[in-house]
Design a protein around this motif. Structure first.
Motif, PDB file in Angstrom:
ATOM      1  N   LEU A  70      45.629  40.401  43.478  1.00 36.67           N
ATOM      2  CA  LEU A  70      44.811  41.536  43.885  1.00 36.67           C
ATOM      3  C   LEU A  70      43.690  41.721  42.876  1.00 36.67           C
ATOM      4  O   LEU A  70      43.949  41.831  41.670  1.00 36.67           O
ATOM      5  CB  LEU A  70      45.658  42.817  43.929  1.00 36.67           C
ATOM      6  CG  LEU A  70      44.889  44.113  44.144  1.00 36.67           C
ATOM      7  CD1 LEU A  70      44.397  44.214  45.588  1.00 36.67           C
ATOM      8  CD2 LEU A  70      45.741  45.317  43.776  1.00 36.67           C
ATOM      9  N   LEU A  71      42.458  41.752  43.372  1.00 33.53           N
ATOM     10  CA  LEU A  71      41.323  42.081  42.509  1.00 33.53           C
ATOM     11  C   LEU A  71      41.190  43.595  42.465  1.00 33.53           C
ATOM     12  O   LEU A  71      41.270  44.265  43.503  1.00 33.53           O
ATOM     13  CB  LEU A  71      40.034  41.447  43.056  1.00 33.53           C
ATOM     14  CG  LEU A  71      40.056  39.927  43.192  1.00 33.53           C
ATOM     15  CD1 LEU A  71      38.743  39.435  43.790  1.00 33.53           C
ATOM     16  CD2 LEU A  71      40.325  39.271  41.858  1.00 33.53           C
ATOM     17  N   TRP A  72      40.977  44.144  41.283  1.00 37.22           N
ATOM     18  CA  TRP A  72      40.932  45.595  41.139  1.00 37.22           C
ATOM     19  C   TRP A  72      39.748  46.218  41.861  1.00 37.22           C
ATOM     20  O   TRP A  72      39.757  47.413  42.134  1.00 37.22           O
ATOM     21  CB  TRP A  72      40.893  45.991  39.677  1.00 37.22           C
ATOM     22  CG  TRP A  72      42.155  45.681  38.920  1.00 37.22           C
ATOM     23  CD1 TRP A  72      43.255  44.995  39.361  1.00 37.22           C
ATOM     24  CD2 TRP A  72      42.440  46.046  37.581  1.00 37.22           C
ATOM     25  NE1 TRP A  72      44.200  44.907  38.378  1.00 37.22           N
ATOM     26  CE2 TRP A  72      43.727  45.545  37.260  1.00 37.22           C
ATOM     27  CE3 TRP A  72      41.734  46.740  36.607  1.00 37.22           C
ATOM     28  CZ2 TRP A  72      44.312  45.720  36.014  1.00 37.22           C
ATOM     29  CZ3 TRP A  72      42.312  46.919  35.365  1.00 37.22           C
ATOM     30  CH2 TRP A  72      43.594  46.419  35.076  1.00 37.22           C
ATOM     31  N   ASP A  73      38.725  45.426  42.159  1.00 36.49           N
ATOM     32  CA  ASP A  73      37.580  45.982  42.887  1.00 36.49           C
ATOM     33  C   ASP A  73      37.696  45.771  44.403  1.00 36.49           C
ATOM     34  O   ASP A  73      36.732  45.963  45.131  1.00 36.49           O
ATOM     35  CB  ASP A  73      36.267  45.426  42.350  1.00 36.49           C
ATOM     36  CG  ASP A  73      36.141  43.913  42.513  1.00 36.49           C
ATOM     37  OD1 ASP A  73      37.091  43.268  43.013  1.00 36.49           O
ATOM     38  OD2 ASP A  73      35.088  43.374  42.134  1.00 36.49           O
ATOM     39  N   ILE A  98      48.527  40.216  39.348  1.00 36.18           N
ATOM     40  CA  ILE A  98      49.326  39.147  39.948  1.00 36.18           C
ATOM     41  C   ILE A  98      50.759  39.639  40.012  1.00 36.18           C
ATOM     42  O   ILE A  98      51.281  40.169  39.027  1.00 36.18           O
ATOM     43  CB  ILE A  98      49.218  37.847  39.127  1.00 36.18           C
ATOM     44  CG1 ILE A  98      47.761  37.378  39.105  1.00 36.18           C
ATOM     45  CG2 ILE A  98      50.157  36.769  39.689  1.00 36.18           C
ATOM     46  CD1 ILE A  98      47.450  36.292  38.131  1.00 36.18           C
ATOM     47  N   ALA A  99      51.370  39.493  41.181  1.00 36.30           N
ATOM     48  CA  ALA A  99      52.773  39.879  41.359  1.00 36.30           C
ATOM     49  C   ALA A  99      53.532  38.678  41.903  1.00 36.30           C
ATOM     50  O   ALA A  99      53.057  37.995  42.822  1.00 36.30           O
ATOM     51  CB  ALA A  99      52.883  41.064  42.313  1.00 36.30           C
ATOM     52  N   THR A 100      54.692  38.432  41.324  1.00 31.40           N
ATOM     53  CA  THR A 100      55.502  37.289  41.746  1.00 31.40           C
ATOM     54  C   THR A 100      56.979  37.648  41.651  1.00 31.40           C
ATOM     55  O   THR A 100      57.355  38.568  40.941  1.00 31.40           O
ATOM     56  CB  THR A 100      55.172  36.042  40.886  1.00 31.40           C
ATOM     57  OG1 THR A 100      55.757  34.890  41.480  1.00 31.40           O
ATOM     58  CG2 THR A 100      55.638  36.184  39.457  1.00 31.40           C
ATOM     59  N   ALA A 120      37.681  31.644  40.822  1.00 30.13           N
ATOM     60  CA  ALA A 120      38.886  31.253  41.569  1.00 30.13           C
ATOM     61  C   ALA A 120      39.793  30.342  40.737  1.00 30.13           C
ATOM     62  O   ALA A 120      41.015  30.513  40.746  1.00 30.13           O
ATOM     63  CB  ALA A 120      38.495  30.587  42.884  1.00 30.13           C
ATOM     64  N   ASP A 121      39.218  29.387  40.006  1.00 25.12           N
ATOM     65  CA  ASP A 121      40.054  28.486  39.208  1.00 25.12           C
ATOM     66  C   ASP A 121      40.702  29.219  38.033  1.00 25.12           C
ATOM     67  O   ASP A 121      41.823  28.900  37.632  1.00 25.12           O
ATOM     68  CB  ASP A 121      39.265  27.259  38.737  1.00 25.12           C
ATOM     69  CG  ASP A 121      38.109  27.589  37.805  1.00 25.12           C
ATOM     70  OD1 ASP A 121      37.412  28.601  38.030  1.00 25.12           O
ATOM     71  OD2 ASP A 121      37.888  26.819  36.849  1.00 25.12           O
ATOM     72  N   GLU A 122      40.036  30.230  37.496  1.00 25.16           N
ATOM     73  CA  GLU A 122      40.627  31.020  36.415  1.00 25.16           C
ATOM     74  C   GLU A 122      41.765  31.892  36.946  1.00 25.16           C
ATOM     75  O   GLU A 122      42.791  32.046  36.273  1.00 25.16           O
ATOM     76  CB  GLU A 122      39.555  31.889  35.763  1.00 25.16           C
ATOM     77  CG  GLU A 122      38.509  31.077  35.028  1.00 25.16           C
ATOM     78  CD  GLU A 122      37.318  31.908  34.614  1.00 25.16           C
ATOM     79  OE1 GLU A 122      36.874  31.721  33.458  1.00 25.16           O
ATOM     80  OE2 GLU A 122      36.833  32.731  35.412  1.00 25.16           O
ATOM     81  N   ILE A 123      41.593  32.437  38.123  1.00 30.07           N
ATOM     82  CA  ILE A 123      42.664  33.225  38.740  1.00 30.07           C
ATOM     83  C   ILE A 123      43.867  32.333  39.013  1.00 30.07           C
ATOM     84  O   ILE A 123      45.014  32.727  38.776  1.00 30.07           O
ATOM     85  CB  ILE A 123      42.169  33.920  40.023  1.00 30.07           C
ATOM     86  CG1 ILE A 123      41.151  35.003  39.655  1.00 30.07           C
ATOM     87  CG2 ILE A 123      43.332  34.500  40.822  1.00 30.07           C
ATOM     88  CD1 ILE A 123      40.434  35.618  40.845  1.00 30.07           C
ATOM     89  N   GLU A 124      43.615  31.126  39.451  1.00 36.74           N
ATOM     90  CA  GLU A 124      44.724  30.184  39.680  1.00 36.74           C
ATOM     91  C   GLU A 124      45.430  29.858  38.371  1.00 36.74           C
ATOM     92  O   GLU A 124      46.657  29.770  38.323  1.00 36.74           O
ATOM     93  CB  GLU A 124      44.209  28.904  40.350  1.00 36.74           C
ATOM     94  CG  GLU A 124      45.264  27.872  40.620  1.00 36.74           C
ATOM     95  CD  GLU A 124      46.387  28.339  41.550  1.00 36.74           C
ATOM     96  OE1 GLU A 124      47.448  27.682  41.552  1.00 36.74           O
ATOM     97  OE2 GLU A 124      46.240  29.349  42.263  1.00 36.74           O
TER      98      GLU A 124
END
Length: 159
Positions: A70-73, A98-100, A120-124
């Motif tokens: 989830l992005l905060w914005d 991130i929730a897992t 996107a690659d940093e979020i991954e």
């Protein structure tokens, strides 16, 4: 490699990606995490605690109800108490949660940085680090576990 060293390395890697801080509530059972690490500014941490913001925090609520990123914005994020804006006012921008894990042992994390939105690659990369922390810390139900005691002494707070 032992569990404590591995978690320490993973938290260090998260710290390198999140210059304004991160928080990890690991293996939340009922309403309590088995482990909690955070290195947001002391000012924000104190403000958050003193004002009981966890109860109104939309990213915590989202993480308890969902898994994923989830992005905060996110314009659909329901934040009537304005917790995300309060975080921004304290220098926590470009937030990602991130929730897992299953509902019975969920890990919820928040990550921020000053250098603009995470790509996107940093979020991954963040997601992989979080999922690895979740996996490495699995199976620590025994409160007398030496690993659990050692993990609770790790300190990644800002000085």
């Amino acid at each position: 490699m032992n569990r404590v060293r591995k978690v320490s390395e993973l938290l260090s890697a998260l710290g390198e990606l999140c210059d304004t801080g991160f928080a990890l509530a690991i293996h939340i059972r009922y309403t309590r995490p088995l482990l909690l690490y955070q290195n947001y500014s002391r000012e924000w941490s104190d403000f958050y605690s003193e004002n009981g913001l966890m109860l109104a925090d939309p990213v915590v609520r989202w993480g308890l109800e969902n898994t994923g990123v989830l992005l905060w914005d996110d314009p659909d994020l329901d934040d009537p108490a304005g917790v995300v804006e309060l975080a921004r006012n304290h220098g926590l921008r470009n937030g990602v949660t991130i929730a897992t894990g299953p509902r019975t042992s969920r890990t919820i994390t928040g990550h921020t940085r000053s250098a603009g939105a995470f790509a996107a690659d940093e979020i991954e990369r963040l997601r992989c680090l979080v999922e690895t922390v979740h996996a490495v810390t699995g199976g620590l139900e025994n409160p007398d576990s030496p690993d659990l005691a050692a993990l609770r002494t790790l300190d990644f707070s800002r000085r």
